[in-house]
Scaffold this motif. Structure first.
Motif, PDB file in Angstrom:
ATOM      1  N   ARG A   1      56.004  36.402  31.726  1.00 22.08           N
ATOM      2  CA  ARG A   1      55.474  37.743  31.506  1.00 22.08           C
ATOM      3  C   ARG A   1      54.009  37.664  31.145  1.00 22.08           C
ATOM      4  O   ARG A   1      53.503  36.594  30.845  1.00 22.08           O
ATOM      5  CB  ARG A   1      56.265  38.461  30.424  1.00 22.08           C
ATOM      6  N   VAL A   2      53.350  38.782  31.175  1.00 25.81           N
ATOM      7  CA  VAL A   2      51.938  38.855  30.822  1.00 25.81           C
ATOM      8  C   VAL A   2      51.843  39.143  29.326  1.00 25.81           C
ATOM      9  O   VAL A   2      52.610  39.943  28.801  1.00 25.81           O
ATOM     10  CB  VAL A   2      51.245  39.983  31.632  1.00 25.81           C
ATOM     11  N   PRO A   3      50.924  38.487  28.623  1.00 26.84           N
ATOM     12  CA  PRO A   3      50.771  38.769  27.185  1.00 26.84           C
ATOM     13  C   PRO A   3      50.472  40.243  26.941  1.00 26.84           C
ATOM     14  O   PRO A   3      49.797  40.897  27.739  1.00 26.84           O
ATOM     15  CB  PRO A   3      49.574  37.908  26.771  1.00 26.84           C
ATOM     16  N   ARG A   4      50.957  40.755  25.823  1.00 28.44           N
ATOM     17  CA  ARG A   4      50.729  42.155  25.451  1.00 28.44           C
ATOM     18  C   ARG A   4      49.270  42.329  25.047  1.00 28.44           C
ATOM     19  O   ARG A   4      48.705  41.515  24.317  1.00 28.44           O
ATOM     20  CB  ARG A   4      51.655  42.523  24.300  1.00 28.44           C
ATOM     21  N   LEU A   5      48.638  43.382  25.539  1.00 29.60           N
ATOM     22  CA  LEU A   5      47.259  43.696  25.200  1.00 29.60           C
ATOM     23  C   LEU A   5      47.220  44.283  23.795  1.00 29.60           C
ATOM     24  O   LEU A   5      47.860  45.290  23.513  1.00 29.60           O
ATOM     25  CB  LEU A   5      46.679  44.697  26.210  1.00 29.60           C
ATOM     26  N   LEU A   6      46.472  43.646  22.899  1.00 20.56           N
ATOM     27  CA  LEU A   6      46.343  44.133  21.529  1.00 20.56           C
ATOM     28  C   LEU A   6      45.119  45.023  21.360  1.00 20.56           C
ATOM     29  O   LEU A   6      45.147  45.983  20.593  1.00 20.56           O
ATOM     30  CB  LEU A   6      46.265  42.959  20.554  1.00 20.56           C
ATOM     31  N   ALA A   7      44.042  44.688  22.064  1.00 18.64           N
ATOM     32  CA  ALA A   7      42.812  45.481  21.989  1.00 18.64           C
ATOM     33  C   ALA A   7      41.926  45.121  23.169  1.00 18.64           C
ATOM     34  O   ALA A   7      42.061  44.046  23.759  1.00 18.64           O
ATOM     35  CB  ALA A   7      42.083  45.193  20.680  1.00 18.64           C
ATOM     36  N   SER A   8      41.017  46.023  23.491  1.00 17.84           N
ATOM     37  CA  SER A   8      40.026  45.737  24.528  1.00 17.84           C
ATOM     38  C   SER A   8      38.744  46.466  24.182  1.00 17.84           C
ATOM     39  O   SER A   8      38.751  47.443  23.423  1.00 17.84           O
ATOM     40  CB  SER A   8      40.529  46.151  25.910  1.00 17.84           C
ATOM     41  N   ASN A  10      34.592  47.379  25.853  1.00 14.02           N
ATOM     42  CA  ASN A  10      33.480  47.305  26.803  1.00 14.02           C
ATOM     43  C   ASN A  10      32.176  47.539  26.056  1.00 14.02           C
ATOM     44  O   ASN A  10      31.209  48.056  26.614  1.00 14.02           O
ATOM     45  CB  ASN A  10      33.638  48.353  27.919  1.00 14.02           C
ATOM     46  N   ALA A  11      32.132  47.164  24.775  1.00 17.44           N
ATOM     47  CA  ALA A  11      30.968  47.424  23.930  1.00 17.44           C
ATOM     48  C   ALA A  11      29.708  46.739  24.430  1.00 17.44           C
ATOM     49  O   ALA A  11      28.609  47.251  24.263  1.00 17.44           O
ATOM     50  CB  ALA A  11      31.260  47.001  22.486  1.00 17.44           C
ATOM     51  N   VAL A  12      29.847  45.565  25.031  1.00 15.63           N
ATOM     52  CA  VAL A  12      28.696  44.854  25.581  1.00 15.63           C
ATOM     53  C   VAL A  12      28.585  45.234  27.056  1.00 15.63           C
ATOM     54  O   VAL A  12      29.526  45.001  27.815  1.00 15.63           O
ATOM     55  CB  VAL A  12      28.857  43.320  25.421  1.00 15.63           C
ATOM     56  N   PRO A  13      27.471  45.807  27.467  1.00 19.93           N
ATOM     57  CA  PRO A  13      27.327  46.214  28.871  1.00 19.93           C
ATOM     58  C   PRO A  13      27.581  45.052  29.829  1.00 19.93           C
ATOM     59  O   PRO A  13      27.066  43.951  29.641  1.00 19.93           O
ATOM     60  CB  PRO A  13      25.865  46.684  28.957  1.00 19.93           C
ATOM     61  N   GLY A  14      28.416  45.310  30.830  1.00 19.63           N
ATOM     62  CA  GLY A  14      28.721  44.301  31.833  1.00 19.63           C
ATOM     63  C   GLY A  14      29.793  43.309  31.427  1.00 19.63           C
ATOM     64  O   GLY A  14      30.097  42.390  32.175  1.00 19.63           O
ATOM     65  N   GLU A  15      30.351  43.449  30.241  1.00 17.20           N
ATOM     66  CA  GLU A  15      31.392  42.529  29.781  1.00 17.20           C
ATOM     67  C   GLU A  15      32.625  43.301  29.344  1.00 17.20           C
ATOM     68  O   GLU A  15      32.519  44.418  28.836  1.00 17.20           O
ATOM     69  CB  GLU A  15      30.897  41.684  28.607  1.00 17.20           C
ATOM     70  N   THR A  16      33.792  42.698  29.552  1.00 18.86           N
ATOM     71  CA  THR A  16      35.045  43.268  29.079  1.00 18.86           C
ATOM     72  C   THR A  16      35.735  42.227  28.223  1.00 18.86           C
ATOM     73  O   THR A  16      35.866  41.075  28.629  1.00 18.86           O
ATOM     74  CB  THR A  16      35.961  43.654  30.253  1.00 18.86           C
ATOM     75  N   LEU A  17      36.150  42.608  27.039  1.00 18.82           N
ATOM     76  CA  LEU A  17      36.839  41.713  26.112  1.00 18.82           C
ATOM     77  C   LEU A  17      38.287  42.162  25.984  1.00 18.82           C
ATOM     78  O   LEU A  17      38.555  43.349  25.765  1.00 18.82           O
ATOM     79  CB  LEU A  17      36.170  41.759  24.734  1.00 18.82           C
ATOM     80  N   PHE A  18      39.219  41.228  26.165  1.00 17.44           N
ATOM     81  CA  PHE A  18      40.632  41.489  25.965  1.00 17.44           C
ATOM     82  C   PHE A  18      41.114  40.638  24.801  1.00 17.44           C
ATOM     83  O   PHE A  18      40.818  39.445  24.758  1.00 17.44           O
ATOM     84  CB  PHE A  18      41.471  41.096  27.192  1.00 17.44           C
ATOM     85  N   VAL A  19      41.869  41.217  23.879  1.00 19.91           N
ATOM     86  CA  VAL A  19      42.556  40.465  22.840  1.00 19.91           C
ATOM     87  C   VAL A  19      44.038  40.564  23.173  1.00 19.91           C
ATOM     88  O   VAL A  19      44.603  41.659  23.204  1.00 19.91           O
ATOM     89  CB  VAL A  19      42.277  41.028  21.422  1.00 19.91           C
ATOM     90  N   GLY A  66      36.198  49.137  34.733  1.00 20.18           N
ATOM     91  CA  GLY A  66      37.029  48.494  33.728  1.00 20.18           C
ATOM     92  C   GLY A  66      37.389  47.061  34.039  1.00 20.18           C
ATOM     93  O   GLY A  66      37.807  46.321  33.164  1.00 20.18           O
ATOM     94  N   LEU A  67      37.263  46.642  35.285  1.00 14.91           N
ATOM     95  CA  LEU A  67      37.572  45.271  35.680  1.00 14.91           C
ATOM     96  C   LEU A  67      36.444  44.755  36.548  1.00 14.91           C
ATOM     97  O   LEU A  67      35.643  45.510  37.072  1.00 14.91           O
ATOM     98  CB  LEU A  67      38.890  45.216  36.472  1.00 14.91           C
ATOM     99  N   TRP A  68      36.415  43.457  36.718  1.00 15.56           N
ATOM    100  CA  TRP A  68      35.392  42.880  37.581  1.00 15.56           C
ATOM    101  C   TRP A  68      35.607  43.336  39.011  1.00 15.56           C
ATOM    102  O   TRP A  68      36.732  43.426  39.480  1.00 15.56           O
ATOM    103  CB  TRP A  68      35.451  41.360  37.526  1.00 15.56           C
ATOM    104  N   ASN A  69      34.529  43.571  39.725  1.00 15.99           N
ATOM    105  CA  ASN A  69      34.645  44.011  41.121  1.00 15.99           C
ATOM    106  C   ASN A  69      35.288  42.952  41.995  1.00 15.99           C
ATOM    107  O   ASN A  69      35.825  43.263  43.049  1.00 15.99           O
ATOM    108  CB  ASN A  69      33.266  44.376  41.685  1.00 15.99           C
TER     109      ASN A  69
END
Length: 127
Positions: A1-8, A10-19, A66-69
């Motif tokens: 299974r895929v890990p559960r997303l706890l937080a995300s 886009n605070a830094v322009p051009g970057e996406t952070l997933f916890v 929201g995701l990389w192109n």
């Protein structure tokens, strides 16, 4: 299974952070699994995140940013040093631009794992 997303974020322009959740703490600390199990998991992952068919390929920013192109960070445009380091006659270097063009224009797009190696996968004790 895929890990559960706890937080995300886009605070830094051009970057996406997933916890993501710690899968070891969720019962997947079973040690080394089989390569076949990884291939099966990757197939399910790609199927889960398969984008709708598009006859002209994926349009830039079609996901609202929201995701990389490219489905992930690792694509030809981000790897110029590695490409330059290949021998001039290496088939991968010779055809890299063709592979890149084909992948970008594929009708069916999906997300990429990004770092597929055995140590980056968790297995249940009964796997």
């Amino acid at each position: 299974r895929v890990p559960r997303l706890l937080a995300s974020s886009n605070a830094v322009p051009g970057e996406t952070l997933f916890v993501l959740e710690d899968l070891d703490a969720s019962g997947f600390a079973g040690g080394r699994g089989s390569e076949l199990a990884v291939v099966r998991w990757l197939a399910g992952f790609h199927k889960t995140f398969l984008m709708p068919a598009n006859p002209v390929g994926r349009v830039a920013e079609s996901d609202g940013g929201g995701l990389w192109n490219q489905g992930g960070y690792w694509h030809l445009e981000t790897r110029p040093e590695e490409l330059a380091a290949l021998d001039k006659n290496d088939p991968l270097r010779v055809h890299a631009a063709d592979f890149d063009r084909l992948l970008r224009s594929a009708r069916h797009q999906t997300l990429l794992h990004g770092d597929t190696k055995m140590c980056n996968f968790c297995f249940s004790s009964d796997a």
